[in-house]
Design an enzyme around this catalytic site. Structure first.
Site, PDB file in Angstrom:
ATOM      1  CB  CYS A 162      -0.967  -0.052   1.176  1.00  0.00           C
ATOM      2  SG  CYS A 162      -2.197   1.265   1.177  1.00  0.00           S
ATOM      3  CG  ASP A 209      -6.591  -1.482  -5.079  1.00  0.00           C
ATOM      4  OD1 ASP A 209      -7.271  -0.488  -4.766  1.00  0.00           O
ATOM      5  OD2 ASP A 209      -5.387  -1.615  -4.765  1.00  0.00           O
ATOM      6  CG  HIS A 240      -5.815  -1.672  -1.335  1.00  0.00           C
ATOM      7  ND1 HIS A 240      -4.859  -1.146  -2.177  1.00  0.00           N
ATOM      8  CD2 HIS A 240      -5.459  -1.282  -0.084  1.00  0.00           C
ATOM      9  CE1 HIS A 240      -3.980  -0.470  -1.470  1.00  0.00           C
ATOM     10  NE2 HIS A 240      -4.318  -0.546  -0.189  1.00  0.00           N
TER      11      HIS A 240
END
Length: 273
Positions: A162, A209, A240
């Protein structure tokens, strides 16, 4: 199991701190893997990932990007981040990125918690301090390459998740000696930054995502046009943070495949170079 773990200070004035792991019976200098945190910090999950790479035969190191002079910033202490995470987990995911609905939910908290959640949320999500974080990461690669007895003189690769995925790519742009960078669902670097990449990049994304994954084919084309190496996996029906086994988005099949492939990638760039 024979795993040796410890917190280590580094930087010119030992102003940074990170979580280090290695197999205690590994006496020779080891190639190193830098594990770059998610927005949640160097929590139990990131420590677990660091230990996995240590068990795979690397010196694994997770810099704590939320620490100053060896201590967590007040608004980013572990208990404060957990409080924000639990608050967000209590809301529909669509509310996370809807400022009006999110602020309304915060106003419904008791006053002390309102203030804590607001301050910590702003610190965490109020714009990634990429220049500050990259300086920390560059200090970490310098430390592992030049000072750390367990990895001195060996190659270094990075992996991030991330926020950390974006920083893993940025580190490849800024550290010309980096051997490779793995990117798990992180945004791509700018066109200007990618021109400086010298190492291969390997990306892992979930096709659901959309905010990130929809931009990856174009990034791949740009990398190719500049003669850079970028390979990526796009996992079907996957969200995600699919690698994080503490989150609802965890996808075991995607995580299993990605872990095998990233180990092969590190073996290629760090061991069989």
């Amino acid at each position: 199991m024979g795993l040796e773990t410890k917190c280590v200070r580094y930087g010119k004035n030992e102003e940074y701190i990170g979580y280090m792991a290695k197999m205690d019976r590994a006496k020779a200098n080891l190639p190193a893997v830098i594990v770059i945190q998610e927005i949640w910090g160097v929590d139990a999950h990131i420590q677990d990932i660091t230990e996995r790479f240590a068990e795979a035969g690397y010196l694994a190191f997770a810099p704590d990007l939320y620490a100053e002079n060896g201590n967590r910033i007040e608004d980013l202490k572990e208990e404060r981040i957990v409080e924000v995470r639990d608050f967000l987990d209590s809301l529909p995911h669509t509310v996370w990125n809807n400022p009006e609905e999110r602020e309304q939910a915060i106003r419904e908290l008791e006053l002390g918690k309102q203030n804590r959640v607001t301050k910590t949320f702003e610190k965490m999500f109020g714009g990634i301090q990429s220049s500050v974080y990259v300086e920390n990461l560059l200090a970490a690669t310098s430390f592992l390459r030049e000072e750390c007895e367990a990895s001195k003189g060996q190659g270094i690769a990075s992996i991030g998740f991330c926020m950390g995925g974006a920083l893993s790519a940025l580190l490849a742009c800024r550290d010309p000696q980096l051997k490779g960078a793995a990117i798990f669902y992180g945004v791509a670097p700018s066109d200007e930054e990618l021109k400086n990449i010298n190492s291969p990049l390997y990306g892992f994304y979930g096709d659901l995502d959309k905010r990130i994954s929809d931009n990856i084919p174009a990034f791949a084309d740009k990398m190719d046009s500049h003669g850079k190496i970028f390979k990526y996996e796009m996992y079907k029906d996957t969200h995600h943070a699919f690698f994080n086994d503490t989150r609802a988005s965890y996808n075991v099949s995607a995580a299993r495949d990605a872990y095998q492939k990233v180990l092969q990638f590190f073996n290629q760039v760090l061991v069989k170079e």
